[in-house]
Design an enzyme around this catalytic site. Structure first.
Site, PDB file in Angstrom:
ATOM      1  N   THR A  82       0.859  -1.180   0.000  1.00 45.43           N
ATOM      2  CA  THR A  82       0.000   0.000   0.000  1.00 45.43           C
ATOM      3  C   THR A  82       0.899   1.235   0.000  1.00 45.43           C
ATOM      4  O   THR A  82       2.130   1.120   0.027  1.00 45.43           O
ATOM      5  CB  THR A  82      -0.909   0.037   1.244  1.00 45.43           C
ATOM      6  OG1 THR A  82      -0.123   0.377   2.398  1.00 45.43           O
ATOM      7  CG2 THR A  82      -1.583  -1.310   1.468  1.00 45.43           C
ATOM      8  N   CYS A  83       0.284   2.417   0.020  1.00 45.06           N
ATOM      9  CA  CYS A  83       1.097   3.632   0.019  1.00 45.06           C
ATOM     10  C   CYS A  83       1.873   3.790   1.323  1.00 45.06           C
ATOM     11  O   CYS A  83       2.902   4.473   1.364  1.00 45.06           O
ATOM     12  CB  CYS A  83       0.225   4.861  -0.226  1.00 45.06           C
ATOM     13  SG  CYS A  83      -1.113   5.055   0.974  1.00 45.06           S
ATOM     14  N   ASN A  84       1.403   3.142   2.403  1.00 43.67           N
ATOM     15  CA  ASN A  84       2.055   3.300   3.703  1.00 43.67           C
ATOM     16  C   ASN A  84       2.849   2.086   4.168  1.00 43.67           C
ATOM     17  O   ASN A  84       3.528   2.157   5.187  1.00 43.67           O
ATOM     18  CB  ASN A  84       1.014   3.645   4.774  1.00 43.67           C
ATOM     19  CG  ASN A  84       0.560   5.081   4.680  1.00 43.67           C
ATOM     20  OD1 ASN A  84       1.310   5.949   4.262  1.00 43.67           O
ATOM     21  ND2 ASN A  84      -0.681   5.335   5.053  1.00 43.67           N
ATOM     22  N   ILE A 140      -8.617  19.688   1.439  1.00 42.07           N
ATOM     23  CA  ILE A 140      -9.860  19.793   0.672  1.00 42.07           C
ATOM     24  C   ILE A 140     -10.126  18.497  -0.085  1.00 42.07           C
ATOM     25  O   ILE A 140     -11.277  18.020  -0.157  1.00 42.07           O
ATOM     26  CB  ILE A 140      -9.792  20.991  -0.295  1.00 42.07           C
ATOM     27  CG1 ILE A 140      -9.884  22.302   0.494  1.00 42.07           C
ATOM     28  CG2 ILE A 140     -10.901  20.917  -1.337  1.00 42.07           C
ATOM     29  CD1 ILE A 140     -11.210  22.515   1.198  1.00 42.07           C
TER      30      ILE A 140
END
Length: 420
Positions: A49-51, A191
């Site tokens: 995963t990204c982490n 955002i």
């Protein structure tokens, strides 16, 4: 087989290293097949995963061989890998997987996305043919633990980011977010996260305002929304039920007068406004207006801190659940590993039994007394079966191996037999 975890995550490695070690969806299956073939590894699952990037393995394998394979496959230096690689084995590996599944090892405590990513990684390994009995049992039990933690604790019930807290507050004000129009001011990470959370909760009508309209269009396009410039905000503000703003503007973007006109055009229909910017994007005086619910980043940080305490308490409950489940899995492992010993013992007994039965049948066929044959059969069978254990016990006594003698007394329940 030994269960192990080899990996890096957001704590041990910077994003530059995680990017280089990541396995894209198109290379995971070949990597699993290479790993199990090159290291003669019976079972393997790769989570990327990204982490985090983690290898979950079952088999007998030297740590150096796995690290060398990872270094070669992902083309990283030994120094880079050594600085950020962690290795867990047996109890620690089992506990780590369960903690990951429950979101206890995530950047955001208790986040639920990692469970879906783990399930996808497991399914990919199943399709690749690299999952056997050991990892299948461990992963399925980890999924069950994660479900139990979600059900029995409040680990995922409170917002721990200002963006998510804003969305949770919006849900309290509006019964159905699908009937609202949302105006996002800015296009940065906060955002983007707020837009993701809000649309996941059902919001559909999206407007994105940004100083650079091209950036606004990129975000709006993700949700089939509308992109405008900051100068156009007064023209559309009356359409917005929800306003979430986070820019780097040194001066307020929305003043009290603009909001007053918007409220009048809305015929005093409530407007929910969240200002996540520092300095503020929305003048503080706006909060004085009727039908306006205005929250600042400080208001939401208070909510987040309170919720974080709640999640931390839930995490402690989750750790207790995991500790119990680790013991259950270890007990299953021990029973499974004892199965081969039990099987061998029974086969040895059956072989002796069959041999002595053939001897007895031959004696009976030769006309010998059935009573004599049965007595000899019983004596011979007992002596042959007990010969090897008896010799081993004598040797253990001679060598002072008291634990062996005690184990035999326990296995055969000799103390109770003596008492009775």
């Amino acid at each position: 087989m030994t269960v192990s975890v080899f990996g890096i995550n957001h704590v041990s490695a910077p994003v530059a290293v995680r990017e280089r070690l990541a396995f894209g969806p198109d290379i995971v299956v070949p990597a699993l097949q290479d790993l199990t073939r090159d290291l003669a590894m019976p079972e393997a699952v790769i989570l990327s995963t990204c982490n985090r990037v983690e290898l979950y393995l079952a088999g007998d394998h030297p740590q150096q061989a796995v690290a060398a394979w990872l270094q070669k496959n992902r083309h990283v230096s030994a120094d880079d890998l050594q600085r950020c690689l962690y290795v867990y084995q047996e109890n620690d590996a089992i506990r780590h997987l369960m903690r990951v599944a429950c979101g206890l090892d995530s950047m955001v405590l208790g986040e639920p996305q990692i469970l879906g990513q783990l399930k996808d990684a497991f399914a990919t390994a199943q399709n690749a043919g690299t999952v056997g009995f050991e990892l299948s049992k461990l992963f399925q039990q980890s999924f069950t633990v994660a479900k139990q933690v979600r059900t029995d604790t409040a680990i995922g019930q409170s917002a721990v980011s200002v963006a998510f807290a804003a969305v949770q507050l919006a849900k309290r004000i509006f019964t159905d977010l699908a009937d609202t129009t949302s105006l996002f001011i800015g296009a940065g990470e906060t955002i983007q996260l707020a837009a993701q959370h809000l649309t996941q909760q059902g919001a559909r009508d999206i407007i994105v305002a940004n100083r650079t309209v091209a950036r606004a269009e990129e975000l709006a396009c993700l949700y089939q929304g509308e992109a405008i410039s900051l100068s156009e905000i007064p023209d559309v503000l009356h359409r917005a039920d929800i306003v979430i703003s986070s820019t780097a503007s040194p001066l307020p973007i929305i003043g009290k007068g603009v909001v007053e006109r918007a409220i009048k055009a809305r015929r005093h229909k409530p407007m929910f406004m969240v200002d996540l910017a520092v300095p503020r994007d929305i003048e503080a005086e706006v909060a004085q207006l009727d039908d306006i619910f205005l929250y600042s980043v400080d208001d939401l940080n208070g909510v987040v801190q309170e919720n974080l305490k709640s999640r931390q308490e839930a995490a402690r409950e989750a750790e207790r659940i995991i500790a119990d489940q680790v013991e259950q899995f270890l007990a299953w492992q021990r029973e499974r590993r004892a199965a081969s010993t039990i099987k061998d013992l029974r086969e040895q007994w059956r072989a002796l039994q069959d041999a002595e039965l053939q001897w007895a049948l031959q004696k009976l066929a030769a006309g010998e007394s059935a009573e004599d044959v049965l007595r000899q059969f019983s004596h011979r069978l007992g002596n042959k079966f007990l010969h090897a254990p008896t010799e081993r016990l004598r040797s253990a006594a001679s060598n002072g191996e008291q634990h062996t003698l005690e184990s035999v007394r326990s296995v055969f329940d000799l103390d109770r037999s003596t008492e009775s």
